[in-house]
Design a protein around this motif. Sequence first.
Motif, PDB file in Angstrom:
ATOM      1  N   PRO A   1       1.688  -0.821  -5.265  1.00 37.21           N
ATOM      2  CA  PRO A   1       0.238  -0.875  -5.467  1.00 37.21           C
ATOM      3  C   PRO A   1      -0.389  -2.167  -4.926  1.00 37.21           C
ATOM      4  O   PRO A   1      -1.536  -2.155  -4.460  1.00 37.21           O
ATOM      5  CB  PRO A   1       0.089  -0.784  -6.990  1.00 37.21           C
ATOM      6  CG  PRO A   1       1.312  -0.061  -7.442  1.00 37.21           C
ATOM      7  CD  PRO A   1       2.397  -0.544  -6.535  1.00 37.21           C
ATOM      8  N   LEU A   2       0.341  -3.282  -4.957  1.00 36.65           N
ATOM      9  CA  LEU A   2      -0.174  -4.530  -4.397  1.00 36.65           C
ATOM     10  C   LEU A   2      -0.380  -4.408  -2.887  1.00 36.65           C
ATOM     11  O   LEU A   2      -1.426  -4.816  -2.354  1.00 36.65           O
ATOM     12  CB  LEU A   2       0.806  -5.670  -4.705  1.00 36.65           C
ATOM     13  CG  LEU A   2       0.458  -7.040  -4.110  1.00 36.65           C
ATOM     14  CD1 LEU A   2      -0.857  -7.545  -4.669  1.00 36.65           C
ATOM     15  CD2 LEU A   2       1.583  -8.036  -4.380  1.00 36.65           C
ATOM     16  N   ILE A   3       0.613  -3.820  -2.197  1.00 33.61           N
ATOM     17  CA  ILE A   3       0.469  -3.615  -0.750  1.00 33.61           C
ATOM     18  C   ILE A   3      -0.662  -2.632  -0.457  1.00 33.61           C
ATOM     19  O   ILE A   3      -1.446  -2.814   0.479  1.00 33.61           O
ATOM     20  CB  ILE A   3       1.788  -3.120  -0.144  1.00 33.61           C
ATOM     21  CG1 ILE A   3       2.889  -4.155  -0.355  1.00 33.61           C
ATOM     22  CG2 ILE A   3       1.623  -2.835   1.343  1.00 33.61           C
ATOM     23  CD1 ILE A   3       4.254  -3.705   0.135  1.00 33.61           C
ATOM     24  N   ALA A   4      -0.766  -1.569  -1.268  1.00 24.61           N
ATOM     25  CA  ALA A   4      -1.832  -0.582  -1.065  1.00 24.61           C
ATOM     26  C   ALA A   4      -3.213  -1.223  -1.231  1.00 24.61           C
ATOM     27  O   ALA A   4      -4.137  -0.938  -0.467  1.00 24.61           O
ATOM     28  CB  ALA A   4      -1.662   0.573  -2.049  1.00 24.61           C
TER      29      ALA A   4
ATOM     30  N   ALA B   1      -1.554 -10.874   5.432  1.00 22.02           N
ATOM     31  CA  ALA B   1      -0.549  -9.815   5.491  1.00 22.02           C
ATOM     32  C   ALA B   1       0.851 -10.408   5.453  1.00 22.02           C
ATOM     33  O   ALA B   1       1.758  -9.862   4.799  1.00 22.02           O
ATOM     34  CB  ALA B   1      -0.739  -8.983   6.757  1.00 22.02           C
ATOM     35  N   LEU B   2       1.044 -11.538   6.146  1.00 22.78           N
ATOM     36  CA  LEU B   2       2.358 -12.188   6.127  1.00 22.78           C
ATOM     37  C   LEU B   2       2.733 -12.618   4.709  1.00 22.78           C
ATOM     38  O   LEU B   2       3.887 -12.438   4.278  1.00 22.78           O
ATOM     39  CB  LEU B   2       2.338 -13.400   7.058  1.00 22.78           C
ATOM     40  CG  LEU B   2       3.614 -14.240   7.094  1.00 22.78           C
ATOM     41  CD1 LEU B   2       4.789 -13.409   7.584  1.00 22.78           C
ATOM     42  CD2 LEU B   2       3.424 -15.471   7.961  1.00 22.78           C
ATOM     43  N   VAL B   3       1.773 -13.161   3.975  1.00 17.14           N
ATOM     44  CA  VAL B   3       2.045 -13.592   2.597  1.00 17.14           C
ATOM     45  C   VAL B   3       2.403 -12.387   1.719  1.00 17.14           C
ATOM     46  O   VAL B   3       3.380 -12.421   0.955  1.00 17.14           O
ATOM     47  CB  VAL B   3       0.824 -14.344   2.027  1.00 17.14           C
ATOM     48  CG1 VAL B   3       1.009 -14.610   0.538  1.00 17.14           C
ATOM     49  CG2 VAL B   3       0.614 -15.653   2.769  1.00 17.14           C
ATOM     50  N   VAL B   4       1.600 -11.309   1.827  1.00 19.54           N
ATOM     51  CA  VAL B   4       1.834 -10.132   0.986  1.00 19.54           C
ATOM     52  C   VAL B   4       3.190  -9.494   1.300  1.00 19.54           C
ATOM     53  O   VAL B   4       3.973  -9.166   0.390  1.00 19.54           O
ATOM     54  CB  VAL B   4       0.692  -9.114   1.176  1.00 19.54           C
ATOM     55  CG1 VAL B   4       1.017  -7.801   0.458  1.00 19.54           C
ATOM     56  CG2 VAL B   4      -0.623  -9.682   0.668  1.00 19.54           C
TER      57      VAL B   4
ATOM     58  N   ALA C   1       8.621  -8.110   0.041  1.00 18.93           N
ATOM     59  CA  ALA C   1       9.936  -7.811   0.622  1.00 18.93           C
ATOM     60  C   ALA C   1      11.013  -8.745   0.087  1.00 18.93           C
ATOM     61  O   ALA C   1      12.127  -8.303  -0.256  1.00 18.93           O
ATOM     62  CB  ALA C   1       9.861  -7.910   2.150  1.00 18.93           C
ATOM     63  N   MET C   2      10.700 -10.023  -0.002  1.00 23.06           N
ATOM     64  CA  MET C   2      11.711 -10.991  -0.393  1.00 23.06           C
ATOM     65  C   MET C   2      11.910 -11.068  -1.911  1.00 23.06           C
ATOM     66  O   MET C   2      12.842 -11.718  -2.384  1.00 23.06           O
ATOM     67  CB  MET C   2      11.365 -12.375   0.153  1.00 23.06           C
ATOM     68  CG  MET C   2      11.268 -12.406   1.683  1.00 23.06           C
ATOM     69  SD  MET C   2      12.699 -11.659   2.518  1.00 23.06           S
ATOM     70  CE  MET C   2      14.006 -12.743   1.967  1.00 23.06           C
ATOM     71  N   SER C   3      11.034 -10.446  -2.681  1.00 23.83           N
ATOM     72  CA  SER C   3      11.234 -10.441  -4.141  1.00 23.83           C
ATOM     73  C   SER C   3      12.192  -9.339  -4.579  1.00 23.83           C
ATOM     74  O   SER C   3      12.635  -9.324  -5.738  1.00 23.83           O
ATOM     75  CB  SER C   3       9.895 -10.257  -4.852  1.00 23.83           C
ATOM     76  OG  SER C   3       9.313  -9.000  -4.532  1.00 23.83           O
TER      77      SER C   3
ATOM     78  N   GLY D   1      13.174  -5.415   5.179  1.00 19.82           N
ATOM     79  CA  GLY D   1      12.154  -6.345   4.714  1.00 19.82           C
ATOM     80  C   GLY D   1      12.277  -7.704   5.371  1.00 19.82           C
ATOM     81  O   GLY D   1      11.281  -8.322   5.757  1.00 19.82           O
ATOM     82  N   LEU D   2      13.517  -8.186   5.530  1.00 20.33           N
ATOM     83  CA  LEU D   2      13.728  -9.479   6.179  1.00 20.33           C
ATOM     84  C   LEU D   2      13.276  -9.456   7.635  1.00 20.33           C
ATOM     85  O   LEU D   2      12.605 -10.387   8.114  1.00 20.33           O
ATOM     86  CB  LEU D   2      15.207  -9.853   6.090  1.00 20.33           C
ATOM     87  CG  LEU D   2      15.614 -11.155   6.790  1.00 20.33           C
ATOM     88  CD1 LEU D   2      14.887 -12.341   6.188  1.00 20.33           C
ATOM     89  CD2 LEU D   2      17.126 -11.345   6.722  1.00 20.33           C
ATOM     90  N   LEU D   3      13.613  -8.389   8.348  1.00 17.29           N
ATOM     91  CA  LEU D   3      13.206  -8.289   9.756  1.00 17.29           C
ATOM     92  C   LEU D   3      11.680  -8.179   9.885  1.00 17.29           C
ATOM     93  O   LEU D   3      11.097  -8.738  10.818  1.00 17.29           O
ATOM     94  CB  LEU D   3      13.886  -7.087  10.406  1.00 17.29           C
ATOM     95  CG  LEU D   3      15.401  -7.209  10.589  1.00 17.29           C
ATOM     96  CD1 LEU D   3      15.975  -5.916  11.162  1.00 17.29           C
ATOM     97  CD2 LEU D   3      15.740  -8.387  11.496  1.00 17.29           C
ATOM     98  N   MET D   4      11.026  -7.472   8.972  1.00 16.14           N
ATOM     99  CA  MET D   4       9.570  -7.390   8.994  1.00 16.14           C
ATOM    100  C   MET D   4       8.945  -8.771   8.809  1.00 16.14           C
ATOM    101  O   MET D   4       8.005  -9.155   9.526  1.00 16.14           O
ATOM    102  CB  MET D   4       9.071  -6.447   7.902  1.00 16.14           C
ATOM    103  CG  MET D   4       9.286  -4.973   8.179  1.00 16.14           C
ATOM    104  SD  MET D   4       8.656  -3.937   6.824  1.00 16.14           S
ATOM    105  CE  MET D   4       6.920  -4.393   6.820  1.00 16.14           C
ATOM    106  N   CYS D   5       9.473  -9.536   7.881  1.00 12.23           N
ATOM    107  CA  CYS D   5       8.962 -10.898   7.652  1.00 12.23           C
ATOM    108  C   CYS D   5       9.162 -11.753   8.899  1.00 12.23           C
ATOM    109  O   CYS D   5       8.277 -12.530   9.293  1.00 12.23           O
ATOM    110  CB  CYS D   5       9.660 -11.529   6.461  1.00 12.23           C
ATOM    111  SG  CYS D   5       9.298 -10.748   4.870  1.00 12.23           S
TER     112      CYS D   5
END
Length: 366
Positions: free
Chosen positions: A47-50, A74-77, A82-84, A107-111
Amino acid sequence: MESSTERTHRTYYLWACAFGLLTTGLLTTQALFSDFPERLYFLVTQPLIALFCAVAMGIVSVQRRTVVSLEKMALVVITLTAMSRLPFDLLYLGHVPPGAEGQLLTGLLMCAVMGFLTLGSRAATAFVTSVYLSHTGLMLWNDLANDGRWLNTLATQLALGTLLLLMAALFRFRIGYAQASSDRDTLQSLAVTDALTGLLNRRGGEHSLNALSGSDRGYLLALADVDDFKALNDQFGHPEGDRVLRALADGLRRADFAARWGGEEFLIVLDLPCERARLELRHLTDHTHQRASGLLPRPITLSVGATWVEPGQPWQDALQDADRALYRAKTAGKNRIEFTRLCTSPGRAAHTRSSDETGLELAGPT
């Protein structure tokens, strides 16, 4: 006005946000109706990303321009969500669930990709390195705490580190190449552009004339000179003279192309049929007079020498004809157009005008 690049960038933002909403909606729905242990993670993060995607879509749609700050947001979100996942699994579940490794790697590759695209070279390197080391440390700690196969994990993380180094090198190369291309285009533009007026300079005008001479159609070539420009500079100063030249250049932009040929002299080219070009030259000169009208407490006028250039005729010869016509316009009283070659009718060839024929007098600014 929005450029095509900005429209494309905005379109990609909207599509990315739309897919983000679709993905988070599916994952949230799945978590609501499932009982897998990590469902709490999805019920909090998706829901946070949405919410971010919905807000971003609204901003980009309403403002209709690229919002650079959204990239860092977007990078922060993405990084937070992903990293949590890995700390959540280790602290809440005590282990990494089966199948979660692929999600953690994604998630790591996206970051990493977003970091390289969003941040500067040094900042991106520091960011990706810190994220990678944190991920590697937690994965090894999980294996050691649970008697896992930590050597396999270490080998996997080293391979991942190699991949990230290759990505960093690729991004740095691409960014450097893009910057070099941009610098080259800027230098090429500066090489053919007059710094004061923004028109083509003499070199740019020559390049354009060479290109036009290779076509199979004729065109009108004219030289326009500001009347009594030295006296204007002496009376009002060079800054005012420069202001006059910029105003006149703005008026000449309606031509197919115009160049500052030197000092207060301009080259004008009209790529039109002969009679239309002759009339358009008169309208263009009147328009230019209006642009300069009222700049100074004295009239600002142009003398123009023009000639019709037949297909295949060297533009250098036509330029000499136009220069002779300009001289006649000056000696005949200034503020006028003199032609050396013009069409008598649309269906007949151009003829040479004798030096004693009267030029076309211009209505200067009132």
